[in-house]
Design an enzyme around this catalytic site. Structure first.
Site, mmCIF file in Angstrom:
data_model
loop_
_atom_site.group_PDB
_atom_site.id
_atom_site.type_symbol
_atom_site.label_atom_id
_atom_site.label_comp_id
_atom_site.label_asym_id
_atom_site.label_seq_id
_atom_site.Cartn_x
_atom_site.Cartn_y
_atom_site.Cartn_z
ATOM 1 N N ARG A 238 0.848 -1.187 0.000
ATOM 2 C CA ARG A 238 0.000 0.000 0.000
ATOM 3 C C ARG A 238 0.883 1.237 0.000
ATOM 4 N NH1 ARG A 238 -3.445 -2.903 -1.505
ATOM 5 N NH2 ARG A 238 -5.522 -3.264 -0.621
ATOM 6 N N GLU A 267 -3.517 7.351 -4.936
ATOM 7 C CA GLU A 267 -3.678 6.663 -6.224
ATOM 8 C C GLU A 267 -4.905 7.232 -6.918
ATOM 9 O OE1 GLU A 267 -3.748 2.420 -5.774
ATOM 10 O OE2 GLU A 267 -1.804 2.405 -4.810
ATOM 11 N N HIS A 286 -0.881 -0.103 -9.785
ATOM 12 C CA HIS A 286 -1.519 -1.045 -8.847
ATOM 13 C C HIS A 286 -2.075 -2.269 -9.591
ATOM 14 C CE1 HIS A 286 -3.566 -1.215 -4.632
ATOM 15 N NE2 HIS A 286 -3.267 -2.415 -5.071
HETATM 16 C C1 DGY Z 1 -5.558 -6.264 -2.847
HETATM 17 O O1 DGY Z 1 -6.194 -7.274 -3.126
HETATM 18 O O2 DGY Z 1 -5.529 -5.796 -1.707
HETATM 19 C C2 DGY Z 1 -4.769 -5.623 -3.939
HETATM 20 O O3 DGY Z 1 -4.182 -4.450 -3.586
HETATM 21 C C3 DGY Z 1 -5.588 -5.513 -5.206
HETATM 22 O O4 DGY Z 1 -5.526 -6.791 -5.721
#
Ligand code: DGY
Length: 328
Positions: A238, A267, A286
């Site tokens: 993240r 983002e 992402h």
């Molecule tokens: C998640 O699943 O948390 C990712 O960041 C997106 O696939």
């Protein structure tokens, strides 16, 4: 009897939508861009279940607007977009999609590691800019990957999958995780160390911890100063785990060598973010879990969670198992 009503907040793989249509009236936001907040708040007024993504904030404001809501299903393993405590207070089970995206996300993290080391995006820009005039003995050199030391921050499912990949490249693998499962070091041939040692000894650092109050800006100026000037930092977890302004300064000033990011804060990254001016920073949008098979599985799994919640059954995968959906 009328079917329950569910909202799906984005165009998602059909695998999940098909399942939902069999049991529910599906209101699908059939777009590639997120549903505007005001439209979302309007649409949730009479829904029984929501199939959402990490782009939707599921907080008190939304829950107040959705008095009939019985289940929240996030098509992601991470759930920092959801106020889970608020859902729990209201007796709402929250589903997520762990496990199915582990290997795919580790593939991307390792690809970023390799791309950072071998300066792939710089090389590609160089060719497209018409600068490739000869073979260059000093051109675009980077560190070796094989035999180097990888530091993994957070050795959960994805961190472990990253360690297995690194072992295939004869890397020495350190990790930092206060909740590592017992026996892991022997099982994977890895070494648990404190955070400072990981920062100091790693040629590559890959972040695989969830975003929590304790991990927000885990990487900032003080940490970059402890890292090697050639270190490659990979983040597929993240964005806010890294203090992005401090990262820019560390990359600009040569405190660290390279950053390869699948996630940013915010983002999407604003086009005037200074990180985008740096050659030693690679950013992709992402896409950690973005393989066809994995996204299909995530969609299907999110639908299974939603359907279980609508039926008043325990969710196959939930982040607040203390909540039992009310029997319908
Ligand atoms: C998640 O699943 O948390 C990712 O960041 C997106 O696939």
């Amino acid at each position: 009897m009328a079917k329950p009503k569910v909202l799906v907040t984005r165009r998602v793989p059909e695998s999940g939508i098909q399942k939902l249509r069999e049991v529910a009236d599906v209101d699908l936001w059939d777009e590639d861009q997120p549903i505007p907040r005001d439209v979302l708040l309007q649409k949730v007024r009479d829904i029984d279940g929501i199939f959402c993504l990490l782009t939707e904030r599921i907080n008190d404001e939304l829950l107040d607007a959705a008095p009939k809501l019985r289940v929240v299903s996030n098509m992601a393993v991470g759930f920092d977009n959801i106020d889970v405590a608020a859902c729990t207070r209201r007796g709402l089970p929250v589903g997520n999609t762990p496990g199915v995206l582990t290997e795919t996300t580790a593939d991307l993290a390792f690809a970023l590691l390799m791309a950072g080391a071998r300066r792939i995006s710089e090389g590609e820009r160089y060719v497209r800019a018409g600068k490739w005039t000869t073979w260059g003995p000093l051109l675009l050199m980077g560190p070796d990957i094989y035999g180097a030391t990888l530091g993994i921050v957070g050795i959960g499912r994805i961190g472990q999958a990253m360690a297995r990949r690194a072992k295939g490249f004869d890397m020495r693998v350190l990790y930092h995780d206060t909740q590592a499962p017992p026996g892991l070091d022997e099982k994977l041939g890895v070494t648990g160390v404190d955070f400072d040692r990981l920062l100091e000894e790693s040629d590559f650092i890959s972040i695989h911890t969830p975003l929590l109050p304790s991990t927000r800006h885990l990487f900032s100026t003080a940490q970059f100063k402890k890292m090697r000037p050639t270190a490659v930092l990979v983040n597929s977890a993240r964005g806010p785990i890294i203090d992005q302004r401090a990262l820019y300064e560390a990359l600009r000033d040569g405190e660290i060598g390279y950053a390869a990011l699948d996630v940013t804060d915010p983002e999407p990254i604003p086009m005037d973010d200074p990180l985008l001016t740096l050659e030693n920073c690679l950013i992709v949008p992402h896409i950690g879990s973005a393989s066809v098979a994995t996204r299909n599985r995530m969609s299907s799994m999110a639908a299974d969670n939603l359907i279980a919640g609508l039926r008043g059954e325990p969710l196959p995968n939930t982040v607040n198992p203390e909540v039992r959906a009310p029997k319908v």
